[in-house]
Design an enzyme around this catalytic site. Structure first.
Site, PDB file in Angstrom:
ATOM      1  N   TYR A  75     -34.317  36.373  -4.269  1.00 47.63           N
ATOM      2  CA  TYR A  75     -35.096  35.150  -4.449  1.00 47.63           C
ATOM      3  C   TYR A  75     -36.134  35.337  -5.550  1.00 47.63           C
ATOM      4  O   TYR A  75     -36.361  34.454  -6.371  1.00 47.63           O
ATOM      5  CB  TYR A  75     -35.789  34.737  -3.142  1.00 47.63           C
ATOM      6  CG  TYR A  75     -36.419  33.369  -3.260  1.00 47.63           C
ATOM      7  CD1 TYR A  75     -35.679  32.224  -2.949  1.00 47.63           C
ATOM      8  CD2 TYR A  75     -37.718  33.203  -3.729  1.00 47.63           C
ATOM      9  CE1 TYR A  75     -36.224  30.965  -3.099  1.00 47.63           C
ATOM     10  CE2 TYR A  75     -38.270  31.938  -3.886  1.00 47.63           C
ATOM     11  CZ  TYR A  75     -37.523  30.819  -3.569  1.00 47.63           C
ATOM     12  OH  TYR A  75     -38.058  29.571  -3.729  1.00 47.63           O
ATOM     13  N   PHE A 127     -34.408  11.509 -28.298  1.00 46.86           N
ATOM     14  CA  PHE A 127     -33.247  11.862 -27.489  1.00 46.86           C
ATOM     15  C   PHE A 127     -33.472  11.241 -26.110  1.00 46.86           C
ATOM     16  O   PHE A 127     -34.603  11.169 -25.632  1.00 46.86           O
ATOM     17  CB  PHE A 127     -33.032  13.370 -27.387  1.00 46.86           C
ATOM     18  CG  PHE A 127     -31.791  13.681 -26.595  1.00 46.86           C
ATOM     19  CD1 PHE A 127     -30.543  13.474 -27.146  1.00 46.86           C
ATOM     20  CD2 PHE A 127     -31.872  14.101 -25.277  1.00 46.86           C
ATOM     21  CE1 PHE A 127     -29.385  13.678 -26.399  1.00 46.86           C
ATOM     22  CE2 PHE A 127     -30.722  14.316 -24.520  1.00 46.86           C
ATOM     23  CZ  PHE A 127     -29.477  14.110 -25.094  1.00 46.86           C
ATOM     24  N   THR A 128     -32.382  10.811 -25.473  1.00 40.27           N
ATOM     25  CA  THR A 128     -32.480  10.016 -24.239  1.00 40.27           C
ATOM     26  C   THR A 128     -33.410  10.629 -23.189  1.00 40.27           C
ATOM     27  O   THR A 128     -34.419  10.036 -22.824  1.00 40.27           O
ATOM     28  CB  THR A 128     -31.073   9.825 -23.641  1.00 40.27           C
ATOM     29  OG1 THR A 128     -30.467  11.108 -23.489  1.00 40.27           O
ATOM     30  CG2 THR A 128     -30.200   8.974 -24.547  1.00 40.27           C
ATOM     31  N   ASP A 218     -37.201  21.066 -29.737  1.00 43.04           N
ATOM     32  CA  ASP A 218     -36.004  20.869 -28.915  1.00 43.04           C
ATOM     33  C   ASP A 218     -34.920  21.728 -29.575  1.00 43.04           C
ATOM     34  O   ASP A 218     -34.309  21.338 -30.565  1.00 43.04           O
ATOM     35  CB  ASP A 218     -35.604  19.393 -28.890  1.00 43.04           C
ATOM     36  CG  ASP A 218     -34.398  19.149 -27.989  1.00 43.04           C
ATOM     37  OD1 ASP A 218     -33.651  20.113 -27.716  1.00 43.04           O
ATOM     38  OD2 ASP A 218     -34.183  17.996 -27.565  1.00 43.04           O
ATOM     39  N   LYS A 261     -25.607  23.818 -24.311  1.00 44.86           N
ATOM     40  CA  LYS A 261     -25.059  23.527 -25.650  1.00 44.86           C
ATOM     41  C   LYS A 261     -24.866  24.862 -26.380  1.00 44.86           C
ATOM     42  O   LYS A 261     -23.956  25.605 -26.084  1.00 44.86           O
ATOM     43  CB  LYS A 261     -25.979  22.588 -26.434  1.00 44.86           C
ATOM     44  CG  LYS A 261     -26.677  21.466 -25.659  1.00 44.86           C
ATOM     45  CD  LYS A 261     -25.814  20.517 -24.916  1.00 44.86           C
ATOM     46  CE  LYS A 261     -26.469  19.347 -24.189  1.00 44.86           C
ATOM     47  NZ  LYS A 261     -27.774  18.884 -24.405  1.00 44.86           N
ATOM     48  N   ARG A 385     -22.832   6.119 -28.482  1.00 48.87           N
ATOM     49  CA  ARG A 385     -24.219   6.392 -28.850  1.00 48.87           C
ATOM     50  C   ARG A 385     -24.665   5.212 -29.689  1.00 48.87           C
ATOM     51  O   ARG A 385     -24.575   5.230 -30.915  1.00 48.87           O
ATOM     52  CB  ARG A 385     -24.334   7.705 -29.647  1.00 48.87           C
ATOM     53  CG  ARG A 385     -24.457   8.948 -28.779  1.00 48.87           C
ATOM     54  CD  ARG A 385     -25.721   8.921 -27.967  1.00 48.87           C
ATOM     55  NE  ARG A 385     -25.919  10.119 -27.143  1.00 48.87           N
ATOM     56  CZ  ARG A 385     -26.252  10.085 -25.857  1.00 48.87           C
ATOM     57  NH1 ARG A 385     -26.361   8.952 -25.211  1.00 48.87           N
ATOM     58  NH2 ARG A 385     -26.485  11.197 -25.201  1.00 48.87           N
ATOM     59  N   PHE A 451     -26.546   4.240 -19.909  1.00 51.43           N
ATOM     60  CA  PHE A 451     -25.230   4.566 -20.469  1.00 51.43           C
ATOM     61  C   PHE A 451     -24.391   5.420 -19.522  1.00 51.43           C
ATOM     62  O   PHE A 451     -23.172   5.386 -19.575  1.00 51.43           O
ATOM     63  CB  PHE A 451     -25.373   5.282 -21.822  1.00 51.43           C
ATOM     64  CG  PHE A 451     -26.164   6.556 -21.777  1.00 51.43           C
ATOM     65  CD1 PHE A 451     -27.542   6.529 -21.841  1.00 51.43           C
ATOM     66  CD2 PHE A 451     -25.521   7.785 -21.669  1.00 51.43           C
ATOM     67  CE1 PHE A 451     -28.278   7.708 -21.788  1.00 51.43           C
ATOM     68  CE2 PHE A 451     -26.234   8.962 -21.620  1.00 51.43           C
ATOM     69  CZ  PHE A 451     -27.627   8.924 -21.671  1.00 51.43           C
TER      70      PHE A 451
HETATM   71  C1  LIG Z   1     -28.621  17.793 -23.861  1.00 55.32           C
HETATM   72  C2  LIG Z   1     -29.877  17.624 -24.554  1.00 55.32           C
HETATM   73  C3  LIG Z   1     -31.095  17.615 -23.868  1.00 55.32           C
HETATM   74  C4  LIG Z   1     -31.186  17.627 -22.355  1.00 55.32           C
HETATM   75  O1  LIG Z   1     -30.636  18.740 -21.788  1.00 55.32           O
HETATM   76  P1  LIG Z   1     -29.830  18.751 -20.401  1.00 55.32           P
HETATM   77  O2  LIG Z   1     -29.419  20.158 -20.242  1.00 55.32           O
HETATM   78  O3  LIG Z   1     -28.693  17.807 -20.531  1.00 55.32           O
HETATM   79  O4  LIG Z   1     -30.780  18.314 -19.332  1.00 55.32           O
HETATM   80  C5  LIG Z   1     -32.247  17.509 -24.618  1.00 55.32           C
HETATM   81  N1  LIG Z   1     -32.212  17.429 -25.956  1.00 55.32           N
HETATM   82  C6  LIG Z   1     -31.057  17.403 -26.645  1.00 55.32           C
HETATM   83  C7  LIG Z   1     -31.077  17.306 -28.133  1.00 55.32           C
HETATM   84  C8  LIG Z   1     -29.857  17.506 -25.970  1.00 55.32           C
HETATM   85  O5  LIG Z   1     -28.715  17.465 -26.660  1.00 55.32           O
END
Ligand SMILES: *Cc1c(COP(=O)(O)O)cnc(C)c1O
Length: 460
Positions: A75, A127-128, A218, A261, A385, A451
């Site tokens: 843990y 970004f969303t 980011d 990613k 998008r 979306f």
């Molecule tokens: C995917 C993404 C996020 C969010 O990350 P999650 O792992 O999906 O929560 C933030 N910024 C960018 C540019 C992304 O592509």
């Protein structure tokens, strides 16, 4: 023999395969209708080639799978956390690490700590999830990306750049104390995976330093951005991806990361900061939202796979093949006259739905429509998008983004060049019958990030 190409090829060979299901046009027609013409609502088993996202869809290496077996599921104080902490410091250069279940977990914590009600957060395109967490924390996002980013025709090599004069205007208008940080993304997702230049990052650092404003990175696709710097920016031709990544990060004060990613894992993320005070608060807050600060919602094995994936992600051969495959697909599409965003970005091909379907107005969702048509044609799953992803403003009006795109996102190390051919051919077939395609209307709209779950009907 000067005309012999020096092709990229995958710097790996295949040890295990996953069989794909082929579908008939009738099966796809039913599946798409049942999914409300939203590719997010399709069942994965009805999909042939899945380009919905590059998020969490990469193939792990044998070394990463071996790492999974070394998970220390204690843990507290798991060995894998310390491995990950070391790699983040080593490869990325950030001092303090807080693991989170994925990128948005880090965005939530960071936004809550740094943003006060009424604050302004400038960023190089929204970004969303990032913008939503900024808004939920009481802030307001302001776009400071260069105008070229909103122009799908512009071939500017660094369309992810920050427009310094836009930032200066915001600082003048609101005052530096209203701006907790500048949110800067590498490989700007919503602009089509477009890179930011090192020169621009250096200028951003200088300007923000002058005003005492933080820069939060980011860094979801930082290695892909580094590749474009290596290929396009003077002085970086001989530098390794690893060196470039570290230099990028050195101009920022902290980062949120979706490791799903670049970092080649199926789940995971983190917040990394250089500031002890911010770290201390984040380390405390992560306990509320994610889990103890040495696992942050992840299993020990996930952290181990991430640590190994980060190392693999900054290898020059890996990135050359990764982006090479994306460029291969883009060039095929260009050969078929399919309108795409140029220059080709790092993680996928973005088809310009306004140009593809000029007879469909943005209120009838051209990109949503096109994504559905591609699936109906071939079982290739892409995503919208455009106006659906952009959502609504606080006053209820739709955002109408200039870019109305369909994203063909390429998972890392998953598909072959032959798959790329099949994908481009499907886009070309739909392009040939574009005049016959009609738009759609939205029949169900969820409140947040619509979306993902919205449903549509074909207009007749
Ligand atoms: C995917 C993404 C996020 C969010 O990350 P999650 O792992 O999906 O929560 C933030 N910024 C960018 C540019 C992304 O592509």
């Amino acid at each position: 023999m000067t005309n012999i190409k020096n092709s990229w090829a995958e710097p790996y060979k295949i040890k295990m395969v996953e069989l794909l299901k082929m579908t008939t046009p009738a099966q796809r027609k039913k599946a798409m209708k049942d999914a409300g013409y939203n590719t997010f609502l399709l069942k994965s088993e009805d999909v042939y080639i899945d380009l919905l996202t590059d998020s969490g869809t990469s193939a792990m290496s044998d070394r990463q799978w071996a790492g999974m077996m070394l998970g220390d599921e204690a843990y507290a104080g798991s060995r894998n956390f310390y491995n990950l902490e070391r790699v983040v410091k080593d490869v990325y250069g950030y001092k303090y690490l807080i693991p989170t279940h994925q990128g948005r977990g880090a965005e939530n914590i960071l936004s809550k700590i740094l943003i006060k009600k009424g604050d302004i957060i400038p960023g190089n395109m929204y970004f969303t999830t990032t913008r939503l967490h900024q808004e939920l924390a009481g802030g307001k996002f302001e776009d400071i990306i260069i105008d070229e980013a909103h122009d799908s025709e512009s071939e500017f090599p660094f369309k992810g750049n920050v427009d310094m004069s836009k930032l200066e205007r915001l600082i003048k208008k609101y005052g530096a104390e209203k701006i907790p940080y500048v949110s800067v993304a590498t490989s700007v997702n919503m602009a089509g995976g477009q890179p930011i230049s090192m020169k621009n990052l250096r200028e951003l650092r200088a300007l923000t330093k002058k005003h005492g404003i933080r820069v939060i990175h980011d860094m979801t696709r930082v290695a892909e951005n580094a590749y474009f710097i290596q290929q396009r920016e003077k002085g970086y031709e001989k530098k390794t991806i690893r060196e470039i990544v570290k230099e990028i990060n050195s101009y920022t004060d902290g980062a949120t990361m979706s490791a799903k990613k670049d970092a080649l894992v199926n789940i995971g993320g983190f917040l990394a900061v250089n500031d002890w005070d911010v770290f201390e608060e984040a380390r405390n807050m992560v306990v509320v939202y994610e889990g103890l600060h040495t696992y942050g919602g992840l299993a020990g094995r996930d952290m181990e796979a991430m640590a190994i994936g980060i190392e693999e992600s900054v290898s020059d051969e890996h990135i050359r093949a990764r982006v090479g495959q994306v460029i291969y697909l883009g060039q095929k599409m260009i050969e078929y006259n399919v309108p795409i965003v140029k220059p080709i970005g790092g993680h996928g091909i973005f088809v310009d739905a306004k140009k593809f379907l000029p007879h469909i107005s943005q209120d009838a969702f051209p990109a949503q429509t096109l994504a559905a048509e591609i699936y109906l044609d071939s079982g290739v799953r892409t995503m919208e998008r455009g106006v659906v992803s952009a959502g609504r403003k606080a006053n209820g009006d739709n955002y109408y983004p200039k870019l109305e795109l369909v994203r063909f996102t390429i998972p890392r190390r998953v598909y072959t060049q032959a798959h790329m051919d099949v994908i481009a051919e499907s886009a070309a077939r739909v392009y040939e019958r574009r005049d016959k395609i009609k738009g759609m209307k939205m029949i169900y709209e969820p409140k947040y990030l619509r979306f993902f779950q919205a449903k549509f009907e074909k207009l007749t």
